[in-house]
Design a protein around this motif. Structure first.
Motif, PDB file in Angstrom:
ATOM      1  N   SER A  96       0.834  -1.202   0.000  1.00 18.13           N
ATOM      2  CA  SER A  96       0.000   0.000   0.000  1.00 18.13           C
ATOM      3  C   SER A  96       0.872   1.255   0.000  1.00 18.13           C
ATOM      4  O   SER A  96       2.000   1.245   0.503  1.00 18.13           O
ATOM      5  CB  SER A  96      -0.882  -0.018   1.247  1.00 18.13           C
ATOM      6  OG  SER A  96      -1.453   1.237   1.489  1.00 18.13           O
ATOM      7  N   HIS A 156      -6.165  -6.212   7.563  1.00 19.01           N
ATOM      8  CA  HIS A 156      -5.853  -5.990   6.141  1.00 19.01           C
ATOM      9  C   HIS A 156      -4.541  -6.702   5.830  1.00 19.01           C
ATOM     10  O   HIS A 156      -3.489  -6.328   6.339  1.00 19.01           O
ATOM     11  CB  HIS A 156      -5.701  -4.497   5.850  1.00 19.01           C
ATOM     12  CG  HIS A 156      -6.987  -3.729   5.932  1.00 19.01           C
ATOM     13  ND1 HIS A 156      -7.668  -3.538   7.109  1.00 19.01           N
ATOM     14  CD2 HIS A 156      -7.708  -3.096   4.970  1.00 19.01           C
ATOM     15  CE1 HIS A 156      -8.755  -2.821   6.876  1.00 19.01           C
ATOM     16  NE2 HIS A 156      -8.800  -2.543   5.590  1.00 19.01           N
ATOM     17  N   ARG A 160      -5.670  -6.277   1.137  1.00 22.34           N
ATOM     18  CA  ARG A 160      -5.490  -4.828   0.949  1.00 22.34           C
ATOM     19  C   ARG A 160      -5.425  -4.496  -0.545  1.00 22.34           C
ATOM     20  O   ARG A 160      -4.616  -5.051  -1.275  1.00 22.34           O
ATOM     21  CB  ARG A 160      -4.192  -4.380   1.632  1.00 22.34           C
ATOM     22  CG  ARG A 160      -4.061  -2.870   1.776  1.00 22.34           C
ATOM     23  CD  ARG A 160      -2.711  -2.467   2.291  1.00 22.34           C
ATOM     24  NE  ARG A 160      -2.406  -2.979   3.612  1.00 22.34           N
ATOM     25  CZ  ARG A 160      -2.851  -2.453   4.761  1.00 22.34           C
ATOM     26  NH1 ARG A 160      -3.649  -1.407   4.742  1.00 22.34           N
ATOM     27  NH2 ARG A 160      -2.514  -2.979   5.919  1.00 22.34           N
TER      28      ARG A 160
END
Length: 313
Positions: A20, A161, A266
């Motif tokens: 991410s 996540h 995620r």
């Protein structure tokens, strides 16, 4: 074949694609991006969502609508979005530098967007751009029929996540279920197919998100989940956020209904497929709501893909 070991299925995974960008710098514009005609530059697709909790007031909501529209104009961004008191969800296109400037401006306007996972896909043809920018004022980001005053808390949600590679590993674990939180027609053209003795696949077979809370409340559904690790997935992650928060709340309200934890990937299928260009445990195509229409594992032979789509259907 499914006789492959877990280690073998991880070969070829592009682990940097699993990570991410929340609370990190945005990825740089690729050095090898070919511009060609400067009046029709390659497009970058940007997918993101951000829940706001506590929710914006009616006044803050109006200000957010105005601000996002202003930033889109300033940075030549096109696409569409939903803006509710509970947050923002957008699918956008712009030139590579412009889209990054837009994301950075959002972060500077409201620090909550530091937590946003902006997913950028560079180098799309100019023809894949949205013609204009439209931001819709909505009651909910996902139509679960749970407006702000009734919606389960995202912050109280205990769901973990997982990065795409860790999610991949968990699919091979016993005493695990994996729920497709999308609409049934999406699962028909592609879905996860965990290995034998791994996670049990569950398709709620809903026509829209509105039906999911009712499905989750069924005794037979809760019986399938009780005592199991509960994995879930959707296209980009947003549908799992409220769904998993609802599951967390149901567990708090009913001590007899307990699981071994909830887990979502995620960035959704979108990021999983970029992490596993040969497909990993994914079979078929990923239905998309942007100009691409569908996402395919980049390195999977077309003949094999067509067979998978036929068998999934």
């Amino acid at each position: 074949g499914w006789e492959m070991s877990l280690e073998e299925t991880l070969k070829g995974a592009v682990l940097e694609n699993a990570r991410s960008v929340a609370r990190k710098g945005l990825p740089p514009v690729p050095k090898d991006l070919v511009v060609g005609d400067p009046s029709k530059p390659p497009m970058t697709l940007c997918l993101f969502y951000q829940y706001i909790e506590p929710a914006w007031s009616a006044k803050e909501h109006r200000e957010a609508l105005a601000k996002v529209n202003e930033l889109a104009r300033r940075h030549r961004v096109t696409g569409r979005g939903r803006c509710a008191r509970e947050g923002l969800n957008c699918t956008l296109t712009a030139a590579a530098y412009d889209i990054r400037a837009f994301c950075q401006a959002l972060r500077e306007w409201d620090k909550t967007f530091q937590d946003t996972d902006f997913k950028l896909t560079d180098g799309l043809p100019y023809t894949k751009r949205f013609k204009s920018f439209t931001l819709h004022k909505k009651e909910e980001l996902v139509a679960y029929g749970l407006p702000v005053h009734r919606a389960p808390s995202i912050k109280d949600n205990t769901t973990v996540h997982l990065e795409a590679d860790d999610y991949h590993k968990m699919m091979a674990e016993p005493n695990t279920v994996i729920i497709d939180v999308r609409n049934h027609y999406e699962a028909l053209i592609g879905r996860f197919n965990p290995p034998a003795n791994g996670a049990e696949f569950i398709d709620p077979k809903v026509r829209n998100s509105h039906e999911l809370p009712k499905w989750l409340a069924l005794e037979e559904t809760q019986e399938k989940l009780r005592g199991k690790k509960v994995m879930m997935y959707c296209t980009g992650g947003i549908r799992c956020e409220r769904f998993s928060a609802l599951l967390s709340q149901m567990k708090r309200d009913n001590p007899e209904f307990q699981t071994e934890g909830e887990y979502m990937v995620r960035g959704g299928i979108e990021r999983y497929m970029r992490t596993f260009p040969e497909g990993g445990y994914w079979r078929g195509k990923n239905f998309l709501f942007d100009k691409r229409q569908e996402q395919l594992p980049e390195l999977k032979p077309e003949e094999q893909l067509e067979k998978e789509v036929e068998s999934v259907c």
